[in-house]
Design an enzyme around this catalytic site. Structure first.
Site, PDB file in Angstrom:
ATOM      1  N   LYS A  20      16.528  -5.138  -7.862  1.00 33.15           N
ATOM      2  CA  LYS A  20      15.516  -4.877  -6.846  1.00 33.15           C
ATOM      3  C   LYS A  20      14.787  -6.148  -6.432  1.00 33.15           C
ATOM      4  O   LYS A  20      14.200  -6.202  -5.379  1.00 33.15           O
ATOM      5  CB  LYS A  20      14.512  -3.850  -7.357  1.00 33.15           C
ATOM      6  N   LYS A  21      14.806  -7.171  -7.274  1.00 32.37           N
ATOM      7  CA  LYS A  21      14.113  -8.419  -6.961  1.00 32.37           C
ATOM      8  C   LYS A  21      15.056  -9.397  -6.278  1.00 32.37           C
ATOM      9  O   LYS A  21      16.234  -9.454  -6.574  1.00 32.37           O
ATOM     10  CB  LYS A  21      13.571  -9.073  -8.229  1.00 32.37           C
ATOM     11  N   HIS A  71       1.070  -1.284  -8.270  1.00 38.46           N
ATOM     12  CA  HIS A  71       0.224  -1.013  -7.105  1.00 38.46           C
ATOM     13  C   HIS A  71      -1.120  -1.736  -7.199  1.00 38.46           C
ATOM     14  O   HIS A  71      -2.182  -1.118  -7.131  1.00 38.46           O
ATOM     15  CB  HIS A  71       0.008   0.488  -6.915  1.00 38.46           C
ATOM     16  N   ILE A 115       0.858  -1.175   0.000  1.00 34.60           N
ATOM     17  CA  ILE A 115       0.000   0.000   0.000  1.00 34.60           C
ATOM     18  C   ILE A 115       0.897   1.228   0.000  1.00 34.60           C
ATOM     19  O   ILE A 115       1.812   1.323   0.812  1.00 34.60           O
ATOM     20  CB  ILE A 115      -0.935   0.001   1.227  1.00 34.60           C
ATOM     21  N   GLN A 116       0.624   2.147  -0.900  1.00 34.10           N
ATOM     22  CA  GLN A 116       1.486   3.319  -1.045  1.00 34.10           C
ATOM     23  C   GLN A 116       1.442   4.192   0.201  1.00 34.10           C
ATOM     24  O   GLN A 116       0.427   4.289   0.876  1.00 34.10           O
ATOM     25  CB  GLN A 116       1.013   4.157  -2.232  1.00 34.10           C
TER      26      GLN A 116
END
EC number: 2.8.2.-
Length: 166
Positions: A113-114, A140, A84-85
């Site tokens: 990033k993964k 998102h 959730i942002q």
């Protein structure tokens, strides 16, 4: 003489202002008694009676909030992390893949990033998050998108892992 009196009055005024500010910030934390005559614990209750205009939208019973779930990493259980942002989700998601002590830690390579988070006994992921699978369900994704998307993505990943030779 006038100078001395004005300096004295200035020092007294500054001291009084300092004491007022100190009382405002430190006083509520101390049990010095309250000006209203109520006890300190009564003043902590900000909403003693429910607001008649407030409609409770979500109800979470205490037994539901305090329940314990067993997570079997070696079995078929999967944690789906809903990002959730603006809630610290990025920090928490990164913490899940980098800082949690696991039997088989997630493999995080520098510059990527993964991270790959496999189960201890096979090459299947136990975590479905932005940092382990990327944006597999879109940027998102909310709860309905995730519930519709996650099973298909996991099935595709498992079938692709089964096809690769060992």
């Amino acid at each position: 003489m006038v100078e001395r009196t004005s300096k004295f009055l200035l020092i007294v005024a500054v001291s009084v202002c300092f004491m007022l500010i100190l009382y405002q910030y430190v006083g509520p934390g101390l049990s010095l008694g309250s000006p209203s005559g109520r006890s300190y614990s009564e003043e902590l209750d900000l909403f003693p009676t429910p607001d008649p205009h407030y409609v409770k939208k979500y109800y979470f019973p205490v037994r539901e909030l305090e329940r314990e779930l067993a997570f079997d990493m070696k079995g078929e259980d999967v944690i789906v992390f809903l990002h959730i942002q603006k809630t610290g989700g990025t920090t928490f998601g990164r913490h899940l893949v980098q800082n949690v002590r696991l039997e088989v830690p997630c493999d995080c390579r520098p510059g990527q990033k993964k991270c790959t988070c496999y189960r201890p006994n096979r090459r299947e992921t136990w975590l479905f998050s932005r940092f382990s699978t990327g944006w597999s369900c879109g940027l998102h994704a909310d709860w309905p998108e995730l519930t519709n998307c996650v099973p298909g993505v996991l099935d595709r990943r498992e079938s692709a892992a089964a096809k690769t030779p060992r």
